[in-house]
Design a protein around this motif. Structure first.
Motif, PDB file in Angstrom:
ATOM      1  N   LYS A  47       0.790  -1.626   0.015  1.00 27.00           N
ATOM      2  CA  LYS A  47      -0.194  -0.013  -0.144  1.00 27.00           C
ATOM      3  C   LYS A  47       0.981   1.246  -0.239  1.00 27.00           C
ATOM      4  CE  LYS A  47      -3.696  -2.421   3.033  1.00 27.00           C
ATOM      5  NZ  LYS A  47      -2.657  -3.140   3.117  1.00 27.00           N
ATOM      6  N   VAL A  48       0.030   2.727  -0.393  1.00 24.94           N
ATOM      7  CA  VAL A  48       0.675   3.196  -0.424  1.00 24.94           C
ATOM      8  C   VAL A  48      -0.148   4.396  -0.470  1.00 24.94           C
ATOM      9  CG1 VAL A  48       2.258   4.969  -1.879  1.00 24.94           C
ATOM     10  CG2 VAL A  48       2.974   2.997  -2.573  1.00 24.94           C
ATOM     11  N   ALA A 224       2.937  -3.987   4.062  1.00 27.21           N
ATOM     12  CA  ALA A 224       3.502  -2.869   4.521  1.00 27.21           C
ATOM     13  C   ALA A 224       2.769  -1.591   4.089  1.00 27.21           C
ATOM     14  CB  ALA A 224       4.868  -2.826   3.557  1.00 27.21           C
ATOM     15  N   THR A 225       3.089  -1.140   4.281  1.00 28.62           N
ATOM     16  CA  THR A 225       2.205   0.691   3.896  1.00 28.62           C
ATOM     17  C   THR A 225       3.617   1.277   3.847  1.00 28.62           C
ATOM     18  OG1 THR A 225       0.386   0.290   4.730  1.00 28.62           O
ATOM     19  CG2 THR A 225       1.041   2.013   4.228  1.00 28.62           C
ATOM     20  N   LEU A 226       3.907   2.528   2.858  1.00 29.99           N
ATOM     21  CA  LEU A 226       4.897   3.124   2.285  1.00 29.99           C
ATOM     22  C   LEU A 226       3.835   4.641   2.886  1.00 29.99           C
ATOM     23  CD1 LEU A 226       7.153   2.064   0.159  1.00 29.99           C
ATOM     24  CD2 LEU A 226       6.858   1.487   1.974  1.00 29.99           C
ATOM     25  N   ILE A 227       4.554   5.850   3.319  1.00 34.71           N
ATOM     26  CA  ILE A 227       3.571   7.149   3.377  1.00 34.71           C
ATOM     27  C   ILE A 227       4.487   8.074   2.871  1.00 34.71           C
ATOM     28  CG2 ILE A 227       2.675   8.801   4.785  1.00 34.71           C
ATOM     29  CD1 ILE A 227       2.135   6.149   6.203  1.00 34.71           C
ATOM     30  N   PHE A 228       4.330   8.641   1.748  1.00 38.24           N
ATOM     31  CA  PHE A 228       4.943   9.899   1.014  1.00 38.24           C
ATOM     32  C   PHE A 228       4.066  11.581   1.221  1.00 38.24           C
ATOM     33  CE2 PHE A 228       6.061   6.145  -1.126  1.00 38.24           C
ATOM     34  CZ  PHE A 228       7.426   6.169  -0.733  1.00 38.24           C
ATOM     35  N   ILE A 229       4.819  11.903   2.022  1.00 39.70           N
ATOM     36  CA  ILE A 229       4.273  13.845   2.317  1.00 39.70           C
ATOM     37  C   ILE A 229       4.851  14.592   1.712  1.00 39.70           C
ATOM     38  CG2 ILE A 229       3.038  15.168   3.911  1.00 39.70           C
ATOM     39  CD1 ILE A 229       2.373  12.817   5.064  1.00 39.70           C
ATOM     40  N   GLY A 230       4.807  15.592   1.313  1.00 41.15           N
ATOM     41  CA  GLY A 230       5.880  16.636   0.695  1.00 41.15           C
ATOM     42  C   GLY A 230       5.707  16.011  -0.699  1.00 41.15           C
ATOM     43  N   ASP A 231       7.531  17.224  -1.371  1.00 51.19           N
ATOM     44  CA  ASP A 231       7.633  18.041  -2.953  1.00 51.19           C
ATOM     45  C   ASP A 231       7.265  16.573  -3.988  1.00 51.19           C
ATOM     46  OD1 ASP A 231       8.230  19.430  -4.452  1.00 51.19           O
ATOM     47  OD2 ASP A 231      10.017  19.167  -4.707  1.00 51.19           O
ATOM     48  N   THR A 232       6.715  15.864  -4.352  1.00 47.94           N
ATOM     49  CA  THR A 232       6.431  14.627  -5.232  1.00 47.94           C
ATOM     50  C   THR A 232       4.949  14.812  -5.664  1.00 47.94           C
ATOM     51  OG1 THR A 232       7.402  12.572  -6.029  1.00 47.94           O
ATOM     52  CG2 THR A 232       5.743  12.697  -3.985  1.00 47.94           C
ATOM     53  N   THR A 233       4.730  13.816  -6.732  1.00 49.29           N
ATOM     54  CA  THR A 233       3.601  13.482  -7.362  1.00 49.29           C
ATOM     55  C   THR A 233       3.833  12.001  -7.796  1.00 49.29           C
ATOM     56  OG1 THR A 233       4.482  14.291  -9.457  1.00 49.29           O
ATOM     57  CG2 THR A 233       4.056  15.835  -8.251  1.00 49.29           C
ATOM     58  N   GLU A 234       2.101  12.323  -8.434  1.00 46.25           N
ATOM     59  CA  GLU A 234       1.844  10.502  -8.599  1.00 46.25           C
ATOM     60  C   GLU A 234       2.838  10.212  -9.792  1.00 46.25           C
ATOM     61  OE1 GLU A 234      -1.287   7.308 -10.611  1.00 46.25           O
ATOM     62  OE2 GLU A 234      -1.960   9.975  -9.441  1.00 46.25           O
ATOM     63  N   ASP A 235       3.204  11.116 -10.716  1.00 42.47           N
ATOM     64  CA  ASP A 235       3.770  10.157 -12.024  1.00 42.47           C
ATOM     65  C   ASP A 235       5.503  10.251 -12.168  1.00 42.47           C
ATOM     66  OD1 ASP A 235       1.029  10.802 -13.491  1.00 42.47           O
ATOM     67  OD2 ASP A 235       1.984  12.782 -14.432  1.00 42.47           O
ATOM     68  N   GLU A 236       5.539  11.112 -10.294  1.00 38.91           N
ATOM     69  CA  GLU A 236       7.229  11.251 -10.538  1.00 38.91           C
ATOM     70  C   GLU A 236       7.420   9.610  -9.732  1.00 38.91           C
ATOM     71  OE1 GLU A 236      10.535  13.309  -8.093  1.00 38.91           O
ATOM     72  OE2 GLU A 236       8.460  13.818  -7.719  1.00 38.91           O
TER      73      GLU A 236
END
Length: 463
Positions: A47-48, A224-236
């Motif tokens: 999961k992301v 597992a779950t990865l969490i991303f918060i900040g300067d990125t986008t789905e496409d990247e």
């Protein structure tokens, strides 16, 4: 010309199909501040969660694994505690590609901030914040240690020694011993009775084979779950996640039901002493509801009324009166408790503080708190939320904790939103329901008295 257009259309369809096959966008939610939270899932179960923020060129990464000390105690192949925490340490030990000690060195050169890991009863997490330009490099490192950790006897034994040292430091602190003893008093059957760190005997007794089983089983993408918060986008982001995590295989995760704790029918009390304690500690725990329960909402606000800010009731009746140097109340889940922690000033007794606490709880059950106190508690909770949500790391932890607790990463927001429907009477109702003496456990920690040398009379005569 038409054939060229047709070919291009087919190519576009192929690319879209390939992307769709690489991962699925499960849902998109709009948070109360207008930000968008997107959830994705890879075919292998990973999961992301992504919240884009472009105010600064920084990015927070967190990896949450649905495994903690409760899982290992219930696992028929282990039946011990301490390996989940030990393995948190092992994850920094290196791989064939990134030798022992190099992970920290590389991330330090990248400018990593707040890099650490924690283990609890129900989860293990790893986290760091980085300049966003290093996203690909970080995912290369993180995915490598998730799939290719190098486990050898020398490194394992060395880390066991380090963890034993951590355990001994923990046992040297009155607060650490107090929290452990309180949980052990509350739970007699459920595996929360056993501490997250385990015992020195258990830590020293873990085998490399047990570690390999634990790693292969629980550090799997479908756990597992990865969490991303900040300067990125789905496409990247998502093509990189697919690149580095997509080939990992799933594992069968053993899930054993936690035994039900028998209904507590009378108050439990325990008293211990500690050589490092300079004043008495009073800890009180009441059985509470699970985080999914509707009662969790008014209970959360009730503890805010008691503990938050300079006007918190525990501060007013204990700290401002010179009886305690610290007094707080809070709700906890897995284990599900309402806890109070009071550190007395020197020469003050825990029994005195307990009488005052009981008087305050009786007041909560007999009549609703004032509208002014209710509004103050709500404002304190909202201020805390706004502070947390503004920080990438704090928001990630907020989402991850609720996901591991309930399977619903939005539960924290639901609780805050639920405050709007409450009245002071709702807080009175849950106080009556849960803050009862027959379901509570009381722990007192006293300073350890100095031993008198043999043959020395403690009574002093006139000089």
């Amino acid at each position: 010309m038409r054939s060229i257009l047709f070919a291009l259309m087919c190519l576009c369809l192929f690319v879209s199909s390939a992307k769709a096959a690489d991962y699925e966008k499960v849902t998109e939610k709009v948070l109360f501040n207008g930000e968008k939270l997107s959830e994705y899932k890879l075919p292998n179960g990973l999961k992301v969660l992504l919240i884009p923020r472009h105010q600064a060129k920084v990015l927070t990464f967190q990896a949450w694994f649905d495994v903690g000390s409760v899982d290992e105690k219930l696992d028929p192949k282990l039946k011990k505690t301490g390996l989940a925490h030990l393995f948190e340490h092992m994850m920094f030990r290196g791989t064939e590609k990134v030798p022992d000690g190099k992970f920290d060195e590389i991330t330090s050169r990248m400018g990593t901030d707040r890099q650490n890991a924690t283990t609890y009863f129900y989860r293990t997490n790893f986290f760091e914040s980085i300049p966003s330009r290093h996203l690909a490099k970080l995912l290369d490192l993180e995915s490598d240690r998730m799939a290719n950790l190098k486990l050898n006897l020398e490194g394992f034994e060395k880390e066991k020694g380090a963890v034993v040292g951590e355990l001994r430091r923990h046992l040297d602190t009155p607060t650490g011993i107090a929290m452990d003893s309180l949980i052990q008093t509350v739970y007699e059957v459920a595996p929360y009775h056993y501490t997250v760190l385990g015992s020195e005997e258990e830590i020293k007794g873990f085998t490399l084979e047990e570690a390999q089983y634990f790693y292969k089983t629980f550090y799997a993408p479908n756990n597992a779950t990865l969490i991303f918060i900040g300067d990125t986008t789905e496409d990247e982001l998502m093509p990189l996640v697919v690149k580095y995590y997509g080939a990992m295989g799933t594992q069968k995760i053993p899930k054993v039901a936690i035994p039900d704790e028998p209904v507590q029918k009378k108050e439990r009390r325990k008293e211990i002493s500690h050589s490092q304690a300079t004043s008495e500690l009073l800890l009180v725990a009441y059985r509470g509801p699970a985080v999914e329960s509707p009662d969790a909402i008014p209970l959360s606000l009730l503890t805010a009324h008691l503990s938050s800010g300079m006007e918190g009731r525990l501060r007013k009746i204990l700290v401002d009166k010179g009886i305690a140097v610290r007094a707080s109340g809070f709700t906890a889940n897995h284990p599900d408790l309402i806890e109070f922690f009071i550190q007395l000033t020197e020469k003050k007794k825990a029994e005195e503080a307990l009488v005052i606490l009981d008087r305050e709880i009786a007041s909560l059950t007999q009549k609703p708190i004032s509208k002014e106190s209710f509004s103050r508690a709500m404002n304190q909770e909202l201020l805390s939320l706004y502070t947390d949500i503004g920080d990438n790391s704090s928001l990630g932890t907020w989402l991850g904790e609720y996901l591991m607790l309930s399977g619903n990463y939005m539960r924290g927001f639901e609780i805050i939103d639920g405050y709007k429907k409450l009245t002071p009477m709702d807080l009175q109702k849950v106080a009556k329901k849960y803050l009862t003496k027959v379901t509570r456990s009381v722990l007192i920690v006293r300073p350890q008295k100095a031993e008198t040398p043999k043959g020395e009379n403690t009574k002093k005569g006139k000089s």
